[in-house]
Design an enzyme around this catalytic site. Structure first.
Site, short mmCIF file in Angstrom:
data_model
loop_
_atom_site.label_atom_id
_atom_site.label_comp_id
_atom_site.label_asym_id
_atom_site.label_seq_id
_atom_site.Cartn_x
_atom_site.Cartn_y
_atom_site.Cartn_z
CB THR A 106 65.73 89.82 50.73
OG1 THR A 106 65.62 90.17 52.12
CG2 THR A 106 65.20 88.41 50.55
CG HIS B 219 64.96 95.12 58.85
ND1 HIS B 219 64.09 94.49 59.73
CD2 HIS B 219 64.70 94.58 57.64
CE1 HIS B 219 63.35 93.63 59.08
NE2 HIS B 219 63.70 93.65 57.80
CG HIS C 87 66.61 90.71 59.67
ND1 HIS C 87 66.76 91.81 58.87
CD2 HIS C 87 66.08 89.74 58.90
CE1 HIS C 87 66.35 91.52 57.64
NE2 HIS C 87 65.93 90.28 57.63
CE LYS D 225 58.39 89.98 51.90
NZ LYS D 225 58.55 91.43 52.08
NE ARG E 135 60.46 86.81 49.86
CZ ARG E 135 60.85 87.66 50.81
NH1 ARG E 135 61.53 88.74 50.45
NH2 ARG E 135 60.58 87.46 52.08
CD GLN F 47 62.85 77.68 56.71
OE1 GLN F 47 62.45 78.55 55.95
NE2 GLN F 47 62.56 77.67 58.01
CG ASP G 34 57.12 84.69 59.46
OD1 ASP G 34 58.00 84.30 60.26
OD2 ASP G 34 57.34 85.50 58.54
CE LYS H 183 56.14 92.52 61.03
NZ LYS H 183 56.16 91.93 59.67
CE LYS I 60 57.39 96.42 58.38
NZ LYS I 60 58.25 96.25 57.20
CB THR I 61 59.68 104.23 61.78
OG1 THR I 61 60.62 104.23 60.70
CG2 THR I 61 60.20 103.37 62.91
#
Length: 416
Positions: free
Chosen positions: A40, A45, A48, A82, A86, A169, A190, A227, A230-231
């Site tokens: 995507t 990041h 992952h 999500k 998307r 999947q 998830d 989480k 996340k910054t």
């Protein structure tokens, strides 16, 4: 140590299907397992890294790791995690992202016990009627609706496209089971519904005797309940162009005392004894931040290499001490990326005029006052001479001038 026991000690296990049978299988043979990622974006990041650190541990333990770059599933979109549909990317963008992510995975996993595949290679060959007849019939709508990944989206709505992601999947797991002897799929918390749907599909096609298993990683939360990853500045990327190795190093160095041991267990390959020693340092000498420094070193080396660690440490030390003149132009670009930046010409000029024209000082009067008081540093050197001439081309490959005003206020002047 048994691989499952190690993963549990490291806090890396959320759910597991048939733990007893999986443990037995892992002691009997080199097991094929896989983890997937959809392209995507053109970079991974640190989020992952959560499931892929577990895959790496299996690889290091001698098992046969497989990575799926989801060129097929990525063109559809995973509804997991999500709240809304998307936006589909062009296939050209998807294929570009595939190439970028593949290079990153090759760097992280090397060449031993690793196979990188693209599910576009098999999913793109399935025609619509074959998909519906051969695979769609195996999935019960009621069962799919009860999966959290789908049920969480029912109120806001979900397209048929994203609804079928679970089947795609599952097809990946089936394909790898048949062609690559893969028996275990791992993923984030998830992904449990998607992974177990694949197990159900394989059992329907191959019989309940087929040995296939699921293992998921817990949701990573910080001590304050937010989480991980996340910054305020956005995602922490593995691509050095998006997040410099210095910024990457600083992210880990700045972790909370309450989180650092958990992250050492999860994101490094340090042993129990070493981590126990660092945990003791957190309790007895927290001001030294030895655990954070070791965390930053280990993860930065894993992602960017040893030289990147040395570079990040040089930049950190230079900024702390103010002795920036020893840095290279490349290190300046990293360390000062988010500091106030101005553009200046290469023309040599009096320091007072230069500071005002560069908008670092509001007026010549203020510039003179700061210079006289010893508050102005040019390229790490304190300047008190009002007649000093600044030559922007004299340092850092004629690309930068570094100005420090006071103890910590830095400005980066880019020479154009």
């Amino acid at each position: 140590m048994d691989i499952i026991d190690e993963l549990k000690w490291r806090g890396a296990v959320n759910q597991m299907s048939d733990e007893t049978a999986l443990r037995k299988l892992l002691t009997e043979k080199s097991v094929g397992l896989y983890c997937g990622v959809d392209p995507t974006g053109d970079s991974l990041h640190i989020g992952h890294l959560i499931p892929f650190m577990m895959l790496k541990r299996f690889q290091m333990a001698g098992h046969r790791a497989h990575i799926i770059i989801g060129g097929g599933t990525g063109s559809i979109g995973d509804p997991s995690g999500k709240k809304s549909e998307r936006v589909l990317q062009s296939m050209e963008q998807v294929h570009y992202n595939e190439r970028c992510q593949t290079k990153q995975m090759q760097k992280l996993f090397g060449k031993d016990n690793i196979t990188i595949l693209n599910n576009y290679d098999w999913l793109s060959k399935i025609d619509l009627l074959g998909f519906l007849r051969d695979y769609g019939k195996l999935f019960n709508i009621n069962t799919m609706l009860n999966k959290e990944v789908i049920s969480s989206r029912l109120e806001v709505g979900i397209s048929f496209t994203e609804f079928t992601y679970q089947i795609l999947q599952s097809l990946d797991f089936y394909h790898l089971y048949k062609h690559n002897d893969v028996q275990l799929q791992i993923g984030g918390a998830d992904q449990w519904g998607n992974i177990t749907a694949g197990i159900d599909m394989i059992h329907k096609l191959e019989g309940n005797q087929a040995q296939v298993y699921a293992l998921t990683v817990p949701l990573m939360l910080k001590a304050d309940g937010t989480k991980f990853g996340k910054t305020a500045g956005g995602a922490i990327w593995l691509d050095a162009e998006k997040t410099t190795p210095y910024e990457f190093y600083q992210f880990w160095l700045n972790q909370d005392d309450r989180d650092v041991i958990k992250y050492l267990k999860f994101f490094t390959f340090l042993d129990r004894e070493t981590i126990a020693g660092l945990a003791e340092k957190v309790k007895t000498q927290p001001e030294k931040r030895e655990a954070q420094r070791r965390l930053a070193e280990e993860v930065t080396e894993f992602v960017h290499g040893k030289e990147a660690v040395k570079q990040a440490e040089r930049i950190s030390q230079a900024l702390f001490s103010g002795d920036v003149k020893q840095l290279t132009a490349a290190e300046i670009a990293q360390g000062f990326k988010k500091m106030p930046t101005v553009t200046v010409s290469s023309e040599e000029k009096n320091i007072v005029d230069w500071l005002v024209q560069a908008t670092i000082e509001k007026s010549k009067r203020q510039a003179r006052e700061d210079i006289t008081n010893g508050a102005i540093y040019i390229n790490g050197e304190r300047i008190r001479d009002l007649e000093y001439q600044i030559d922007p081309a004299a340092n850092f490959d004629a690309k930068f001038v570094i100005v420090r005003r006071g103890k910590k206020k830095y400005f980066l002047a880019e020479v154009k």
